[in-house]
Design a protein around this motif. Structure first.
Motif, mmCIF file in Angstrom:
data_model
loop_
_atom_site.group_PDB
_atom_site.id
_atom_site.type_symbol
_atom_site.label_atom_id
_atom_site.label_comp_id
_atom_site.label_asym_id
_atom_site.label_seq_id
_atom_site.Cartn_x
_atom_site.Cartn_y
_atom_site.Cartn_z
ATOM 1 N N SER A 40 0.591 -1.242 0.237
ATOM 2 C CA SER A 40 -0.248 -0.222 -0.126
ATOM 3 C C SER A 40 0.814 1.285 0.321
ATOM 4 N N THR A 41 1.877 1.515 0.595
ATOM 5 C CA THR A 41 2.578 2.522 1.024
ATOM 6 C C THR A 41 3.569 2.573 -0.590
ATOM 7 N N LEU A 42 3.749 0.961 -0.913
ATOM 8 C CA LEU A 42 4.830 1.684 -2.139
ATOM 9 C C LEU A 42 4.000 2.070 -3.300
ATOM 10 N N GLU A 43 2.590 1.648 -3.009
ATOM 11 C CA GLU A 43 1.518 1.761 -4.474
ATOM 12 C C GLU A 43 1.073 3.548 -4.228
ATOM 13 N N SER A 44 0.959 4.507 -2.726
ATOM 14 C CA SER A 44 0.846 5.113 -2.950
ATOM 15 C C SER A 44 1.808 6.265 -3.633
ATOM 16 N N SER A 45 3.231 5.389 -3.360
ATOM 17 C CA SER A 45 4.891 6.725 -3.381
ATOM 18 C C SER A 45 4.478 6.424 -5.215
ATOM 19 N N PHE A 46 4.324 5.506 -5.665
ATOM 20 C CA PHE A 46 4.669 5.062 -7.512
ATOM 21 C C PHE A 46 3.440 6.275 -7.405
ATOM 22 N N GLN A 47 2.223 6.100 -7.358
ATOM 23 C CA GLN A 47 1.404 7.144 -7.790
ATOM 24 C C GLN A 47 1.361 8.752 -7.540
ATOM 25 N N ARG A 48 2.474 8.611 -6.994
ATOM 26 C CA ARG A 48 2.606 10.257 -6.406
ATOM 27 C C ARG A 48 3.693 10.802 -7.629
ATOM 28 N N GLN A 49 4.766 9.583 -7.500
ATOM 29 C CA GLN A 49 5.707 9.569 -8.543
ATOM 30 C C GLN A 49 6.460 8.270 -8.941
ATOM 31 N N GLN A 50 6.528 7.566 -10.298
ATOM 32 C CA GLN A 50 7.259 6.841 -10.953
ATOM 33 C C GLN A 50 7.990 6.648 -10.668
ATOM 34 N N TYR A 51 9.144 7.483 -10.833
ATOM 35 C CA TYR A 51 10.927 7.674 -10.377
ATOM 36 C C TYR A 51 10.961 8.144 -9.339
#
Length: 86
Positions: A40-51
């Protein structure tokens, strides 16, 4: 798929020097089993910034108690998953 209590699967065995180094002669690490909270934490970070830059990766790794390599690999795999879906 085994579920850890918020921690990745243990990767150290009798002949394994540590989680960052390959085990035995095969040279491959065991697959990390991410917890639902970590995903969940990784996905939310990915939604904000892919790199992620080095600083963001270091901060996220420290907060989640994962290695930077695990974070980097997860993001690479997630970008490839997104590319396949498009």
């Amino acid at each position: 798929r085994p579920s850890g209590a918020g921690q990745p699967m243990p990767e150290e065995g009798p002949e394994c020097p540590g989680p960052e180094e390959p085990c035995g002669r095969g040279g491959r690490r065991l697959r990390t089993a991410f917890s639902a909270e970590q995903i969940s934490t990784l996905e939310s970070s990915f939604q904000r910034q892919q790199y992620l830059g080095a600083a963001e990766r270091r901060q996220l790794a420290g907060r989640m108690r994962l290695s930077e390599v695990q974070i980097k690999t997860w993001f690479q795999n997630r970008r490839m998953k997104l590319k396949r879906q498009l």
